[in-house]
Design an enzyme around this catalytic site. Structure first.
Site, PDB file in Angstrom:
ATOM      1  N   PRO A   1       0.845  -1.196   0.000  1.00 39.95           N
ATOM      2  CA  PRO A   1       0.000   0.000   0.000  1.00 39.95           C
ATOM      3  C   PRO A   1       0.875   1.239   0.000  1.00 39.95           C
ATOM      4  O   PRO A   1       1.800   1.352   0.810  1.00 39.95           O
ATOM      5  CB  PRO A   1      -0.785  -0.131   1.312  1.00 39.95           C
ATOM      6  CG  PRO A   1       0.057  -1.003   2.185  1.00 39.95           C
ATOM      7  CD  PRO A   1       0.800  -1.928   1.270  1.00 39.95           C
ATOM      8  N   MET A   2       0.608   2.174  -0.921  1.00 36.97           N
ATOM      9  CA  MET A   2       1.407   3.397  -1.022  1.00 36.97           C
ATOM     10  C   MET A   2       0.482   4.596  -1.160  1.00 36.97           C
ATOM     11  O   MET A   2      -0.380   4.635  -2.038  1.00 36.97           O
ATOM     12  CB  MET A   2       2.362   3.325  -2.222  1.00 36.97           C
ATOM     13  CG  MET A   2       3.481   2.313  -2.056  1.00 36.97           C
ATOM     14  SD  MET A   2       4.561   2.215  -3.511  1.00 36.97           S
ATOM     15  CE  MET A   2       3.551   1.179  -4.592  1.00 36.97           C
TER      16      MET A   2
ATOM     17  N   GLN B   1      -6.533  -1.247   3.704  1.00 37.45           N
ATOM     18  CA  GLN B   1      -5.664  -0.924   4.836  1.00 37.45           C
ATOM     19  C   GLN B   1      -6.243   0.254   5.617  1.00 37.45           C
ATOM     20  O   GLN B   1      -6.509   1.314   5.062  1.00 37.45           O
ATOM     21  CB  GLN B   1      -4.243  -0.599   4.389  1.00 37.45           C
ATOM     22  CG  GLN B   1      -3.316  -0.449   5.599  1.00 37.45           C
ATOM     23  CD  GLN B   1      -1.899  -0.063   5.241  1.00 37.45           C
ATOM     24  OE1 GLN B   1      -1.671   1.054   4.785  1.00 37.45           O
ATOM     25  NE2 GLN B   1      -0.958  -0.966   5.459  1.00 37.45           N
TER      26      GLN B   1
ATOM     27  N   CYS C   1       3.042   3.503   9.771  1.00 36.45           N
ATOM     28  CA  CYS C   1       3.147   4.846   9.195  1.00 36.45           C
ATOM     29  C   CYS C   1       3.995   5.746  10.087  1.00 36.45           C
ATOM     30  O   CYS C   1       3.683   5.937  11.263  1.00 36.45           O
ATOM     31  CB  CYS C   1       1.765   5.444   9.008  1.00 36.45           C
ATOM     32  SG  CYS C   1       1.824   7.102   8.298  1.00 36.45           S
TER      33      CYS C   1
ATOM     34  N   LYS D   1       0.550  -4.471   9.333  1.00 35.27           N
ATOM     35  CA  LYS D   1       1.830  -4.028   8.781  1.00 35.27           C
ATOM     36  C   LYS D   1       2.513  -3.150   9.818  1.00 35.27           C
ATOM     37  O   LYS D   1       1.907  -2.214  10.344  1.00 35.27           O
ATOM     38  CB  LYS D   1       1.645  -3.261   7.473  1.00 35.27           C
ATOM     39  CG  LYS D   1       2.948  -2.960   6.739  1.00 35.27           C
ATOM     40  CD  LYS D   1       2.655  -2.479   5.317  1.00 35.27           C
ATOM     41  CE  LYS D   1       3.939  -2.394   4.487  1.00 35.27           C
ATOM     42  NZ  LYS D   1       4.709  -1.185   4.753  1.00 35.27           N
TER      43      LYS D   1
ATOM     44  N   GLY E   1      10.761  -3.625   2.104  1.00 35.72           N
ATOM     45  CA  GLY E   1      11.791  -2.596   2.191  1.00 35.72           C
ATOM     46  C   GLY E   1      12.934  -2.803   1.231  1.00 35.72           C
ATOM     47  O   GLY E   1      13.563  -3.861   1.221  1.00 35.72           O
ATOM     48  N   ASP E   2      13.175  -1.799   0.376  1.00 37.42           N
ATOM     49  CA  ASP E   2      14.300  -1.788  -0.559  1.00 37.42           C
ATOM     50  C   ASP E   2      14.277  -2.933  -1.564  1.00 37.42           C
ATOM     51  O   ASP E   2      15.328  -3.417  -1.986  1.00 37.42           O
ATOM     52  CB  ASP E   2      15.636  -1.817   0.201  1.00 37.42           C
ATOM     53  CG  ASP E   2      15.814  -0.634   1.124  1.00 37.42           C
ATOM     54  OD1 ASP E   2      15.172   0.407   0.873  1.00 37.42           O
ATOM     55  OD2 ASP E   2      16.574  -0.739   2.102  1.00 37.42           O
TER      56      ASP E   2
ATOM     57  N   GLY F   1       6.977  -2.212  -3.138  1.00 37.54           N
ATOM     58  CA  GLY F   1       6.395  -0.885  -3.263  1.00 37.54           C
ATOM     59  C   GLY F   1       7.051  -0.096  -4.374  1.00 37.54           C
ATOM     60  O   GLY F   1       6.698  -0.204  -5.549  1.00 37.54           O
TER      61      GLY F   1
END
Length: 335
Positions: A19-20, A73, A103, A142, A204-205, A227
């Protein structure tokens, strides 16, 4: 959807669209599903916004049947309001609910939501228990590795999640204090996964399909959440799942499909904003991309923007991109 059915989907395709904020709207989720994402999730939805029937909040939840299984989400700080929002999201058609405790954005954290909850596991337990009792569909969460480096506690969170019947935990490998700086700590994610009695997804990354496959293999996680990597390379999900690289990437065709989805789902003004962003990200590493970015932000009409995008991507068709994974990119979102 049952927990067993959702986990079966995850097993068949463990590469999940993260989710972005400002990105994973209805059109983009459909696009990424068509590009091979296994499971997709909405951007952050405010439980309080749902309580007050916000039109903008409802727009964030819109979905297409092709997106299934898809999750909504939610974020918030009050267990009862989150539970009401989860029940409404279930009735709306979500296959599962994902609660955001990662967040790092100040305006969210100040209210006691997002990553702030990681500092109070009693409150976290109360939220999980209250929301879980309100719905019949799976509940996932998350999180970050912790509030800061001295208080990393994702291992405790995962144990708590198991006790409360949570379906899986996604761990973004940074603390709240890090924001999006530094590197995602996949060694820590692997350590937590090794102790976990429920599925764990790592995040992540994940900048390429090769990295996605490597992280899945080395961490032994049950899934990898992707993401920012899909913004530069929308083929990343297909490549990760198949293990083969798409050499001839047709960005002109991808842009055309994105235009179809955005113009059919949203007002033109919003569609133009989103299409500029995606064209900019997809051009990263291609020749003359800097000039192209200037051109697309100068195009103020649908016809002008479409012309600029089409002519550029046809000109650079099938050229090899420069590796830009070392460059700072899209330092935002809410994971």
């Amino acid at each position: 959807m049952t927990e067993q059915a959702l986990l079966a989907h995850l097993k068949s395709n463990p590469y999940v669209l993260a989710p972005m904020a400002g990105i994973t709207d209805c059109a983009f989720r459909t696009f990424m599903k068509e590009m091979g994402a296994g499971i997709v999730i909405t951007e952050l939805v405010s439980a309080m916004g749902l309580k007050y029937c916000s039109t903008k909040t409802k727009m964030l939840m819109a979905f297409d049947e092709v997106q299934r299984p898809f999750g909504i989400q939610l974020f918030g700080e009050t267990p009862e309001i989150l539970a009401e929002a989860a029940k409404e999201s279930q009735d709306f058609g979500a296959d599962f609910i994902d609660l955001n405790f990662g967040c790092p954005v100040a305006k969210v954290v100040r209210k006691g939501a997002g990553a702030a909850v990681l500092r109070d596991l009693i409150t976290l337990r109360n939220i999980l228990r209250t929301v879980k009792q309100a719905i019949q569909i799976p509940l996932t969460i998350k999180v970050r590795t912790g509030w800061d480096n001295e208080t990393r506690n994702a291992d405790e969170v995962v144990r708590l999640a198991h006790d409360e019947g949570i379906t899986w935990v996604t761990i973004h490998g940074r603390t709240r204090a890090q924001g999006y700086s530094g590197l995602s700590d996949w060694d820590y994610i692997s350590w937590v996964k090794a102790q976990s009695r429920i599925p764990v997804l790592g995040n992540g990354d994940v900048s390429s399909a090769g990295v996605a496959r490597m992280r899945l293999d080395q961490s032994k996680c049950d899934g990898v959440m992707i993401g920012r990597g899909c913004l530069k390379n929308p083929y990343i999900f297909h490549e990760a799942l198949s293990g083969t690289q798409v050499v001839e990437k047709n960005y002109a065709a991808l842009s055309e499909r994105l235009q179809e989805l955005y113009y059919s789902n949203f007002p033109e003004r919003y569609a133009l904003i989103q299409l500029r962003k995606f064209a900019m990200w997809q051009s990263t590493g291609l020749p003359d991309s800097s000039k192209f970015r200037g051109d697309i932000f100068s195009a103020t009409t649908k016809e002008a923007l479409n012309s600029v995008i089409e002519s550029y991507f046809l000109r650079v068709q099938n050229l090899i991109k420069e590796d830009t994974s070392h460059q700072a990119f899209l330092m935002g979102g809410h994971g």
